[in-house]
Design a protein around this motif. Structure first.
Motif, PDB file in Angstrom:
ATOM      1  N   ASN A 236       5.832  79.160 -47.198  1.00 36.34           N
ATOM      2  CA  ASN A 236       4.485  78.943 -46.685  1.00 36.34           C
ATOM      3  C   ASN A 236       3.460  79.638 -47.582  1.00 36.34           C
ATOM      4  O   ASN A 236       3.797  80.580 -48.307  1.00 36.34           O
ATOM      5  CB  ASN A 236       4.367  79.469 -45.257  1.00 36.34           C
TER       6      ASN A 236
ATOM      7  N   MET B 235       0.152  81.906 -48.897  1.00 31.95           N
ATOM      8  CA  MET B 235      -0.314  83.251 -48.589  1.00 31.95           C
ATOM      9  C   MET B 235      -1.373  83.199 -47.489  1.00 31.95           C
ATOM     10  O   MET B 235      -2.215  82.295 -47.467  1.00 31.95           O
ATOM     11  CB  MET B 235      -0.895  83.907 -49.836  1.00 31.95           C
ATOM     12  N   PRO B 236      -1.356  84.152 -46.567  1.00 33.46           N
ATOM     13  CA  PRO B 236      -2.343  84.169 -45.484  1.00 33.46           C
ATOM     14  C   PRO B 236      -3.712  84.627 -45.972  1.00 33.46           C
ATOM     15  O   PRO B 236      -3.831  85.262 -47.032  1.00 33.46           O
ATOM     16  CB  PRO B 236      -1.752  85.182 -44.504  1.00 33.46           C
TER      17      PRO B 236
ATOM     18  N   CYS C  27       1.903  90.033 -45.865  1.00 35.21           N
ATOM     19  CA  CYS C  27       2.674  88.828 -46.145  1.00 35.21           C
ATOM     20  C   CYS C  27       4.125  89.166 -45.813  1.00 35.21           C
ATOM     21  O   CYS C  27       4.519  90.329 -45.836  1.00 35.21           O
ATOM     22  CB  CYS C  27       2.514  88.360 -47.592  1.00 35.21           C
ATOM     23  N   THR C  28       4.905  88.162 -45.440  1.00 31.50           N
ATOM     24  CA  THR C  28       6.227  88.431 -44.885  1.00 31.50           C
ATOM     25  C   THR C  28       7.331  87.717 -45.655  1.00 31.50           C
ATOM     26  O   THR C  28       7.103  86.699 -46.312  1.00 31.50           O
ATOM     27  CB  THR C  28       6.311  88.001 -43.417  1.00 31.50           C
TER      28      THR C  28
ATOM     29  N   CYS D 127       9.578  85.565 -54.824  1.00 29.10           N
ATOM     30  CA  CYS D 127       8.287  85.681 -54.141  1.00 29.10           C
ATOM     31  C   CYS D 127       7.419  86.822 -54.659  1.00 29.10           C
ATOM     32  O   CYS D 127       6.212  86.840 -54.389  1.00 29.10           O
ATOM     33  CB  CYS D 127       8.508  85.832 -52.635  1.00 29.10           C
TER      34      CYS D 127
ATOM     35  N   VAL E  26       2.797  87.170 -54.776  1.00 29.06           N
ATOM     36  CA  VAL E  26       1.968  88.164 -54.108  1.00 29.06           C
ATOM     37  C   VAL E  26       0.970  88.772 -55.088  1.00 29.06           C
ATOM     38  O   VAL E  26       0.961  88.436 -56.267  1.00 29.06           O
ATOM     39  CB  VAL E  26       2.839  89.274 -53.473  1.00 29.06           C
TER      40      VAL E  26
ATOM     41  N   TYR F 258      -2.377  92.734 -50.578  1.00 28.61           N
ATOM     42  CA  TYR F 258      -1.282  92.364 -49.674  1.00 28.61           C
ATOM     43  C   TYR F 258      -0.222  93.458 -49.610  1.00 28.61           C
ATOM     44  O   TYR F 258      -0.013  94.213 -50.562  1.00 28.61           O
ATOM     45  CB  TYR F 258      -0.629  91.059 -50.120  1.00 28.61           C
TER      46      TYR F 258
ATOM     47  N   LEU G 150       3.855  93.677 -48.455  1.00 22.75           N
ATOM     48  CA  LEU G 150       5.004  92.812 -48.205  1.00 22.75           C
ATOM     49  C   LEU G 150       5.946  93.450 -47.191  1.00 22.75           C
ATOM     50  O   LEU G 150       6.494  94.532 -47.426  1.00 22.75           O
ATOM     51  CB  LEU G 150       5.746  92.534 -49.505  1.00 22.75           C
TER      52      LEU G 150
ATOM     53  N   ASN H  28       6.470  84.124 -45.798  1.00 29.11           N
ATOM     54  CA  ASN H  28       5.333  83.980 -44.887  1.00 29.11           C
ATOM     55  C   ASN H  28       5.719  83.186 -43.638  1.00 29.11           C
ATOM     56  O   ASN H  28       5.102  82.196 -43.269  1.00 29.11           O
ATOM     57  CB  ASN H  28       4.129  83.375 -45.614  1.00 29.11           C
TER      58      ASN H  28
ATOM     59  N   PRO I 178       2.474  86.603 -40.755  1.00 30.13           N
ATOM     60  CA  PRO I 178       1.674  86.733 -41.974  1.00 30.13           C
ATOM     61  C   PRO I 178       0.192  86.687 -41.619  1.00 30.13           C
ATOM     62  O   PRO I 178      -0.225  85.902 -40.770  1.00 30.13           O
ATOM     63  CB  PRO I 178       2.089  85.520 -42.811  1.00 30.13           C
TER      64      PRO I 178
END
Length: 224
Positions: free
Chosen positions: A9, A11-12, A58-59, A73, A77, A81, A83, A151, A163
């Motif tokens: 998904n 990035m938020p 972010c997850t 990933c 990033v 952010y 993680l 995310n 996220p």
């Protein structure tokens, strides 16, 4: 590769910086007096003391022996952010060590948290990277290409995390805050911080804590 193997998904959106600046001036322990969501359990603690991070989350979810998706990933990033890595129940294999830290630092990630162990503690210290984990382990993950999610909703130390949440991480622990709660958390946290400093000054001047908090009156009343 099937989308069911790697769930990717975007990035938020970032939490506004002015709110993060305010959050960074608070302590998780202060917020813990009135807010009861989003705290990781005490098993997750800081690797480097004296670090405070307020950032946007972010997850990542990656299974026990595999760190393939984490390696990939780290290129997605960047600054602003933090993680948060869900190890999906594994507490033995360290997915985060010196190489991951070096890449995270190069990408200017604000910090990281693993619901599991880290490795290469000295290298994390040398790179001065803000990191929280369940402790050190010499047993590391491999690139097994078994999948994971970026995310996606995760669980970090018993806290449900999405996220785009705000995070405050310091010496006392890690707190994830839903964006819709952040304004109220900031307002109450700032008020409690101000009142706490006033009380601390009074104790330094000789006042007794039980008198200030009202605890002494409670004890005296029950003994009357």
């Amino acid at each position: 590769m099937s989308n069911l193997v790697y769930k990717m998904n975007p990035m938020p959106a970032k939490i506004p910086q002015d709110k993060l600046d305010r959050l960074a001036k608070l302590e998780t322990a202060t917020i813990g007096h009135f807010y009861h969501y989003g705290f990781t359990d005490p098993g997750i603690s800081t690797v480097l003391r004296g670090k405070t991070v307020a950032s946007t989350v972010c997850t990542l979810a990656t299974p026990g022996l595999d760190s393939t998706l984490l390696h990939h990933c780290l290129s997605e990033v960047g600054p602003g952010y933090f993680l948060a890595v869900d190890r999906l129940g594994d507490t033995k294999y360290a997915c985060w060590g010196g190489g991951v830290t070096r890449m995270a630092s190069m990408m200017k990630l604000d910090g990281g948290c693993v619901d599991g162990p880290h490795t290469d503690t000295l290298e994390i210290e040398e790179q001065d990277f803000p990191m929280w984990s369940r402790g050190a382990s010499p047993v590391t993950t491999r690139l097994y290409n078994t999948g994971g999610g970026f995310n996606v909703p995760v669980s970090i130390g018993g806290a449900a995390v999405l996220p785009g949440y705000a995070v405050l991480a310091d010496d006392c622990g890690v707190l994830f805050i839903a964006p819709e709660d952040l304004d109220e958390v900031l307002a109450i946290g700032e008020d409690k911080t101000t009142k706490g400093r006033i009380s601390e000054a009074k104790v330094s001047d000789g006042a007794h804590l039980g008198e200030l908090s009202g605890a002494s009156n409670m004890v005296t009343a029950t003994r009357a």
